[in-house]
Design an enzyme around this catalytic site. Structure first.
Site, PDB file in Angstrom:
ATOM      1  N   GLY A  83      -0.882   1.411   1.172  1.00 31.57           N
ATOM      2  CA  GLY A  83       0.204   0.554   1.623  1.00 31.57           C
ATOM      3  C   GLY A  83       1.448   1.338   2.016  1.00 31.57           C
ATOM      4  N   SER A  84       2.608   0.799   1.668  1.00 24.05           N
ATOM      5  CA  SER A  84       3.875   1.366   2.131  1.00 24.05           C
ATOM      6  C   SER A  84       4.193   2.738   1.555  1.00 24.05           C
ATOM      7  CB  SER A  84       5.025   0.402   1.798  1.00 24.05           C
ATOM      8  OG  SER A  84       4.867  -0.810   2.501  1.00 24.05           O
ATOM      9  N   THR A  85       3.493   3.162   0.493  1.00 23.78           N
ATOM     10  CA  THR A  85       3.764   4.491  -0.052  1.00 23.78           C
ATOM     11  C   THR A  85       3.391   5.597   0.922  1.00 23.78           C
ATOM     12  OG1 THR A  85       1.589   4.500  -1.150  1.00 23.78           O
ATOM     13  CG2 THR A  85       3.491   3.780  -2.450  1.00 23.78           C
TER      14      THR A  85
END
Length: 596
Positions: free
Chosen positions: A317-319
């Site tokens: 995801g956004s990591t």
């Protein structure tokens, strides 16, 4: 005298005359032998051959093959007893004992002798062995010369068993592994089986180093299995070597407590956390929940056994967005102040809609990271050839066979760049369409904490500084660190990760789980990967909360505060000097959400 009587008298007279003259009985037609001569000779030959064979066999057994007979005789009364080697201890980096071996005994018996014991003694034996009497009798109902009744029996129980004085019962020395840290350290240390062989974790990974080499000695035993004579040492045992891990017991306890509290607070399915040393690449803590007690595995389940930090993979995801931005900065395609117009909050890529959680409008690259804009990172990725992105993922370890020195570590999945479709490449830019483990995610943030290079991870204490591989420039690493610190600030998606007295930087992530082949809106994973203190990075911490319950289930709400608790306690426990004068942390009741 009649003629017949006269004839009979003459015959008797002739017989007497013949006998007196030495005539053989064989001349008599009545006594003559009718068997042929060759048959008597054959019988005589067979008898002679049989006696000759017996004589040769006696000579062979008593003169030529006496060593074989002696060997067979010895096998009836001589025994080779194994002298088990003590398994090496496992220690943490400060010398605290994480695993050690305690002397115990295996109880065995000769079935035909034990079954002759009085019923009350067999009943008492079954009670001491903690088994029904029927089960004990079933084990003894065997044609074998001896059977194990129970392994790894502690010495107080052994003493009570021997006091029963049951013929045919004996013991064998062995060792039982004991883990002082119990459930807190078990996913790192692992455990051994009844044969004292490693089954999980470091016990399995370093089996050859820890196990040592068993010795042996020769003895003479009587029919009851008792030692009648010691024939002397045959081979001395070589004890196993101790193993010093990179893990710090204090930090491990802090990590375990933090993740356990998070799972219980958010009513989650599971959770995991890992703490890395930025300077050495050592794994200082690795915690999972649910967990289990390695000293009592009678009720162990698969969910408890799973080491989610190492074996579970998920969409990051956004990591992953800082990697996309870092590549854009490194190649000069963007700067921190490059502006992107992300109105109206969504965009189409080959017929597929990609959206942001909110319409963030016009944003700089720094703002894209702070607000976690999907559209912004997709537009940056569209400026970069797919091969360059794939090479960056490969360099930080995504999709590669792990070399962590830990059994069962998952490689994750990154497909070859030539197969990426435009919409798939867009999704990968913000962390969908690939998979990584929590440990891989934490390690990839090394390039930001270490001025652009990445080093190997180690679960064993490191004596020398490792050599790193440069992935991005120090300048790019510093620029991304500044962006990551803004994410944890009041205007970022990870404001709940703030720590009083320390500057923290990081990135939240939320990924929907795939259920029945589709992304689920009700099942997700929230995570956070961060660095502290930002003035001189010491720790990288990654946290994952699996399937939290409630209205707010994002990484910013469930993982960020868990990481803050872990950072706060870990930095103070390690005596890391504060690098911020801010002591009053202002955290909004509802954190800003990152796009899913």
């Amino acid at each position: 005298m009649t003629r017949g009587a006269a004839k009979h008298s003459n015959l008797r007279s002739n017989a007497r005359v013949a006998a007196s003259k030495g005539v053989a009985f064989s001349k008599s037609p009545v006594l003559a032998v009718r068997l042929p001569d060759w048959r008597s000779r054959l019988v005589l030959f067979v008898l002679f051959a049989a006696f000759a064979a017996l004589g040769l066999r006696a000579i062979w057994l008593q003169g030529v093959s006496n060593q074989f007979l002696q060997k067979q005789g010895k096998s009836r009364y001589e025994r080779t007893l194994e002298l088990p080697a003590t398994r090496g201890r496992i220690l943490d980096r400060n010398g605290a004992v994480l695993a050690t071996s305690l002397p115990v005994r295996a109880i065995w018996g000769i079935p035909e002798d034990v079954l002759q014991a009085p019923p009350e003694k067999l009943r008492a034996l079954a009670g001491l062995l903690e088994m029904p009497e029927s089960e004990l009798r079933k084990k003894l109902d065997s044609d074998r010369s001896f059977v194990y009744l129970k392994r790894q029996v502690e010495m107080p129980i052994v003493d009570q068993i021997l006091k029963l004085k049951i013929d045919g019962i004996d013991t064998r020395k062995e060792y039982k592994r004991f883990y002082p840290q119990g459930e807190v350290m078990t996913h790192v240390v692992g455990f051994t089986n009844v044969e004292d062989k490693g089954q999980e974790g470091m016990e399995l990974q370093h089996q050859k180093t820890l196990m040592g080499v068993a010795g042996s000695r020769r003895v003479i035993k009587d029919r009851l299995g008792h030692i009648a004579e010691d024939l002397g040492m045959f081979r001395e045992p070589h004890q196993g070597r101790d193993l010093t891990l990179s893990v710090d017991s204090k930090l491990q306890y802090i990590a375990f407590t933090s993740i356990k509290n998070a799972v219980e607070k958010f009513n989650a399915k599971a959770g995991a956390a890992v703490v890395l040393d930025v300077q050495t690449g050592e794994v200082l803590a690795l915690a999972n929940y649910p967990t289990y007690n390695p000293n009592d595995r009678s009720k162990l389940t698969g969910e408890q056994l799973r080491n989610r930090v190492i074996t579970d993979t998920f969409e990051p995801g956004s990591t992953i967005k800082p990697l996309t931005v870092a590549l854009g900065l490194e190649t000069g395609r963007v700067t921190p102040d490059t502006v992107f117009d992300n109105n109206p909050g969504y965009m189409m890529v080959t017929g597929r809609r990609i959206r942001d959680f909110h319409n963030y409008g016009v944003q700089t690259v720094s703002g894209i990271i702070q607000k976690s804009s999907n559209l912004g990172v997709v537009k940056i990725a569209q400026m970069i050839p797919q091969q360059e992105m794939w090479e960056l993922y490969t360099k930080v370890g995504y999709g590669q066979a792990p070399r962590f020195g830990f059994p069962g570590a998952a490689a994750g999945r990154v497909r070859p760049y030539k197969t990426w479709k435009p919409v798939e490449y867009a999704n990968m830019a913000f962390g969908h369409g690939l998979s990584v483990s929590l440990l891989q995610m934490a390690r990839s943030y090394m390039i930001f904490a270490r001025n652009g290079d990445i080093i190997p991870l180690s679960f064993v204490k490191v004596d020398e500084q490792p050599v790193g591989q440069q992935v991005i420039s120090p300048k790019t690493a510093a620029q991304v660190r500044t962006m990551l610190e803004s994410v944890v600030g009041p205007g970022g998606t990870a404001s709940r990760a703030q720590v009083a007295g320390y500057r923290v930087g990081g990135k939240t992530g939320t990924a929907e789980k795939i259920v029945n082949g589709r992304y689920s809106r009700t099942n997700n994973i929230g995570y956070f990967a961060g660095i502290a203190p930002m003035s001189k990075p010491r720790f990288i911490i990654a946290v994952m909360v699996d399937d939290p319950s409630g209205a707010l289930r994002t990484g910013g709400y469930v993982a960020a505060p868990t990481a803050a608790d872990l950072f706060s306690n870990a930095l103070r426990a390690a005596n890391v000097p504060p690098d911020s004068s801010i002591t009053d942390i202002i955290i909004p009741e509802v954190p800003l959400e990152e796009s899913m």
